[in-house]
Design a protein around this motif. Sequence first.
Motif, mmCIF file in Angstrom:
data_model
loop_
_atom_site.group_PDB
_atom_site.id
_atom_site.type_symbol
_atom_site.label_atom_id
_atom_site.label_comp_id
_atom_site.label_asym_id
_atom_site.label_seq_id
_atom_site.Cartn_x
_atom_site.Cartn_y
_atom_site.Cartn_z
ATOM 1 N N ASN A 205 9.168 28.725 111.017
ATOM 2 C CA ASN A 205 10.538 29.217 111.188
ATOM 3 C C ASN A 205 10.897 29.275 112.662
ATOM 4 O OD1 ASN A 205 13.057 30.349 110.381
ATOM 5 N ND2 ASN A 205 12.323 32.334 111.088
ATOM 6 N N VAL A 206 11.827 28.394 113.082
ATOM 7 C CA VAL A 206 12.362 28.453 114.440
ATOM 8 C C VAL A 206 13.751 29.081 114.434
ATOM 9 C CG1 VAL A 206 11.071 26.409 115.140
ATOM 10 C CG2 VAL A 206 13.424 26.160 114.347
ATOM 11 N N LEU A 207 14.269 29.378 113.253
ATOM 12 C CA LEU A 207 15.603 29.963 113.131
ATOM 13 C C LEU A 207 15.538 31.454 113.431
ATOM 14 C CD1 LEU A 207 16.187 28.184 109.745
ATOM 15 C CD2 LEU A 207 17.197 27.488 111.929
ATOM 16 N N PRO A 208 16.542 32.010 114.091
ATOM 17 C CA PRO A 208 16.485 33.435 114.433
ATOM 18 C C PRO A 208 16.322 34.320 113.194
ATOM 19 C CG PRO A 208 18.315 32.354 115.555
ATOM 20 C CD PRO A 208 17.796 31.369 114.557
ATOM 21 N N LEU A 209 15.491 35.332 113.313
ATOM 22 C CA LEU A 209 15.346 36.294 112.218
ATOM 23 C C LEU A 209 16.636 37.089 112.016
ATOM 24 C CD1 LEU A 209 11.716 37.594 112.876
ATOM 25 C CD2 LEU A 209 12.478 36.130 110.997
ATOM 26 N N ALA A 210 17.537 37.043 112.986
ATOM 27 C CA ALA A 210 18.836 37.698 112.825
ATOM 28 C C ALA A 210 19.812 36.847 112.014
ATOM 29 C CB ALA A 210 19.433 38.007 114.202
ATOM 30 N N PHE A 211 19.434 35.626 111.718
ATOM 31 C CA PHE A 211 20.222 34.688 110.908
ATOM 32 C C PHE A 211 19.616 34.736 109.509
ATOM 33 C CE2 PHE A 211 20.764 29.796 110.334
ATOM 34 C CZ PHE A 211 21.869 29.973 109.526
ATOM 35 N N ASP A 212 20.427 34.925 108.466
ATOM 36 C CA ASP A 212 19.837 35.189 107.151
ATOM 37 C C ASP A 212 18.941 34.050 106.658
ATOM 38 O OD1 ASP A 212 21.924 33.439 106.565
ATOM 39 O OD2 ASP A 212 22.464 34.455 104.708
ATOM 40 N N TYR A 213 19.219 32.825 107.055
ATOM 41 C CA TYR A 213 18.363 31.695 106.695
ATOM 42 C C TYR A 213 16.967 31.880 107.295
ATOM 43 C CZ TYR A 213 17.354 26.604 106.070
ATOM 44 O OH TYR A 213 16.837 25.383 105.720
ATOM 45 N N GLY A 214 16.919 32.324 108.558
ATOM 46 C CA GLY A 214 15.631 32.602 109.185
ATOM 47 C C GLY A 214 14.975 33.853 108.627
ATOM 48 N N LEU A 215 15.775 34.895 108.413
ATOM 49 C CA LEU A 215 15.252 36.150 107.880
ATOM 50 C C LEU A 215 14.580 35.957 106.528
ATOM 51 C CD1 LEU A 215 15.057 39.288 108.024
ATOM 52 C CD2 LEU A 215 17.292 39.340 106.895
ATOM 53 N N TYR A 216 15.218 35.169 105.668
ATOM 54 C CA TYR A 216 14.665 34.992 104.329
ATOM 55 C C TYR A 216 13.389 34.153 104.323
ATOM 56 C CZ TYR A 216 17.897 37.508 101.371
ATOM 57 O OH TYR A 216 18.591 38.507 100.740
ATOM 58 N N GLN A 217 13.156 33.348 105.364
ATOM 59 C CA GLN A 217 11.862 32.668 105.437
ATOM 60 C C GLN A 217 10.751 33.706 105.496
ATOM 61 O OE1 GLN A 217 12.098 29.435 104.896
ATOM 62 N NE2 GLN A 217 14.324 29.686 105.097
ATOM 63 N N MET A 218 11.009 34.779 106.255
ATOM 64 C CA MET A 218 10.025 35.852 106.370
ATOM 65 C C MET A 218 9.902 36.636 105.067
ATOM 66 S SD MET A 218 9.857 39.417 106.926
ATOM 67 C CE MET A 218 11.258 39.950 107.901
ATOM 68 N N LEU A 219 11.025 37.013 104.472
ATOM 69 C CA LEU A 219 10.974 37.792 103.234
ATOM 70 C C LEU A 219 10.308 37.015 102.106
ATOM 71 C CD1 LEU A 219 14.546 39.424 103.203
ATOM 72 C CD2 LEU A 219 12.388 40.440 103.962
ATOM 73 N N MET A 220 10.632 35.732 101.989
ATOM 74 C CA MET A 220 10.050 34.915 100.917
ATOM 75 C C MET A 220 8.568 34.676 101.143
ATOM 76 S SD MET A 220 13.113 32.165 100.084
ATOM 77 C CE MET A 220 12.951 31.352 101.653
ATOM 78 N N SER A 221 8.191 34.465 102.409
ATOM 79 C CA SER A 221 6.785 34.250 102.724
ATOM 80 C C SER A 221 5.944 35.460 102.351
ATOM 81 C CB SER A 221 6.638 33.942 104.220
ATOM 82 O OG SER A 221 5.295 33.731 104.558
ATOM 83 N N VAL A 222 6.414 36.640 102.741
ATOM 84 C CA VAL A 222 5.672 37.867 102.423
ATOM 85 C C VAL A 222 5.678 38.115 100.920
ATOM 86 C CG1 VAL A 222 5.620 40.381 102.730
ATOM 87 C CG2 VAL A 222 6.069 38.878 104.689
ATOM 88 N N ARG A 223 6.748 37.796 100.263
ATOM 89 C CA ARG A 223 6.830 37.999 98.812
ATOM 90 C C ARG A 223 5.735 37.245 98.062
ATOM 91 N NH1 ARG A 223 11.763 38.516 94.870
ATOM 92 N NH2 ARG A 223 10.737 38.150 92.871
ATOM 93 N N VAL A 224 5.503 35.989 98.445
ATOM 94 C CA VAL A 224 4.532 35.169 97.700
ATOM 95 C C VAL A 224 3.145 35.183 98.324
ATOM 96 C CG1 VAL A 224 6.361 33.667 96.847
ATOM 97 C CG2 VAL A 224 5.096 33.006 98.908
ATOM 98 N N GLY A 225 2.991 35.850 99.474
ATOM 99 C CA GLY A 225 1.683 35.885 100.119
ATOM 100 C C GLY A 225 1.374 34.637 100.922
ATOM 101 N N ALA A 226 2.406 33.973 101.414
ATOM 102 C CA ALA A 226 2.227 32.767 102.228
ATOM 103 C C ALA A 226 2.029 33.158 103.695
ATOM 104 C CB ALA A 226 3.434 31.847 102.071
ATOM 105 N N THR A 227 1.895 32.158 104.552
ATOM 106 C CA THR A 227 1.773 32.378 105.994
ATOM 107 C C THR A 227 3.060 31.922 106.673
ATOM 108 O OG1 THR A 227 -0.629 32.089 105.990
ATOM 109 C CG2 THR A 227 0.500 31.751 108.090
ATOM 110 N N LEU A 228 3.587 32.761 107.574
ATOM 111 C CA LEU A 228 4.795 32.437 108.318
ATOM 112 C C LEU A 228 4.435 32.175 109.772
ATOM 113 C CD1 LEU A 228 7.971 32.325 108.229
ATOM 114 C CD2 LEU A 228 7.899 34.656 109.127
ATOM 115 N N VAL A 229 4.849 31.013 110.276
ATOM 116 C CA VAL A 229 4.646 30.657 111.678
ATOM 117 C C VAL A 229 5.983 30.788 112.387
ATOM 118 C CG1 VAL A 229 3.893 28.883 113.298
ATOM 119 C CG2 VAL A 229 2.800 29.057 111.040
ATOM 120 N N LEU A 230 6.064 31.735 113.327
ATOM 121 C CA LEU A 230 7.315 31.999 114.039
ATOM 122 C C LEU A 230 7.334 31.288 115.382
ATOM 123 C CD1 LEU A 230 7.920 35.838 113.536
ATOM 124 C CD2 LEU A 230 9.312 33.977 112.625
#
Length: 513
Positions: A205-230
């Motif tokens: 995820n290179v999109l800002p976490l303040a942008f909902d598209y970027g934010l949801y990469q984090m929420l979805m990753s944590v939801r399924v137990g994936a790894t998020l690279v910021l």
Amino acid sequence: MRIEQFLTDSAATYADKTAIVADGPRLTYAELDDLSSRLAASLARNGVKRNDRVLIFMDNCWEAVVSVFGVLKAGATFSPINQSTKADKLTFIVEDCEPSAILTQAKLMPVVTAALDGKADIFTASTHAPEGHCPRGASSLKDCFESEVREVEHGGIDMDLAMLIYTSGSTGRPKGVMMTHRNCEAASGSITTYLENTPDDVILNVLPLAFDYGLYQMLMSVRVGATLVLERSFAFPQAIFEVIRAEGVTGLPLVPTMAAMILQMRDLQPGFLPSLRYVTNTAAALPAAHIKRLRELFPGVRLYSMYGLTECKRCTYLPPEQLDRRPNSVGIAIPNTEAFVVDDSGTPVAAGEIGELVIRGPHVMQGYWRRKEATDHALRPGPNPWERVLYTGDLFRTDDEGFLYFVGRKDDIIKTRGEKVAPKEVEAVLHAHPGIAEAVVVGLPDPVLGEAIAAFVVLSDPNLSEREIIRHCSRHLEDFMVPKSIAFRTELPKTDTGKISRRLAAEAARVAQ
């Protein structure tokens, strides 16, 4: 389900697995869970209560992820603020939502100090800040993360607000979009379903976490137990490609400007990122020509064209197997959602007719914070007496099989020579020319035409002339849709989230007239 439960569940199942990779530091799910619990306890001790608002004013760093879950565990509502926000806009947001706390970074403390202007009743915590840049009573995030672990008994439920995310403010002051835990759970669950996310995914995820598209990469990753690279930006694509290869990234979220940067690079070979499983795009539609070239660069990778807006996160997606048949479509409604096109009276229109897109589903916002008139305009009575549906303000049409096509924003339609022109139609033709990397089309005041169609382009072929571009448009567009002028730019104006801004392009053109 409340959103912090995503982390609690994943930490219980994948305790030692890497949850976050951020510019060097790596956090396991157990560490992320522990740090966010410590922050929640510290926030509670500093007066943050259930349903209070907490601003998270940071770039893409691991502290931002910890802060989101710490705020939620404290029973409060988080509001992510883009790191490029200036003091006057931050002042407006502070006055609008009256936060009880601000979590930020040292480099942003001067902006916070200017925005607060002596307000001493807002708890502020940041990474280590230089002397003189901290508001009185500011605390250290490091101290918060080392706070004693204590579960906060806030009593919150999933109907509480999880986040208050401010729109970019393209017209007037920004509005705070209210999303409950239930809204966020529904949206993230729907998206991870059609993307087929699993714990094996590694999402960049290179999109800002303040942008909902970027934010949801984090929420979805944590939801399924994936790894998020910021990562903080896509300014140096080759460096990002190295990260993708090193981390074995499987999911790459794009916006059109990022796609354009990739497609301008001449030394890339098909399959150069072999770990990728899928690529997504939203914020604005990808031109069909770009889709074709991306598919050539990423053979075997599933490419998802999507459409969404902050008020409901995501609306539609095009199943990748449909790309060949309808590359210009943004697809069908996401799972557990209805999307339909209506006329000005709210009556559904027939296939092929243009109307406003309406969204019905559990992910639709609760409204705009303290903006009743704006809320009532966007949320209107639905099929049942107990519900309201979202009128998006976007013009769409469907084909005979129900697939949706974005036409344009209602406010963007250009009226020229008595005809209505959707800028996106002209932009699609411009993007189809191999010598054009980016393009935006606007209407400019004209005493004869009403509005004249003007195009602003970034070239990938520096030898391309205005005359050649107009000739290309004339071959593919009706006469009244052909731009009257072509202006060459080295770059196009963009929003904080990297989306080409039609409004800023039009304003610059009007000033230059």
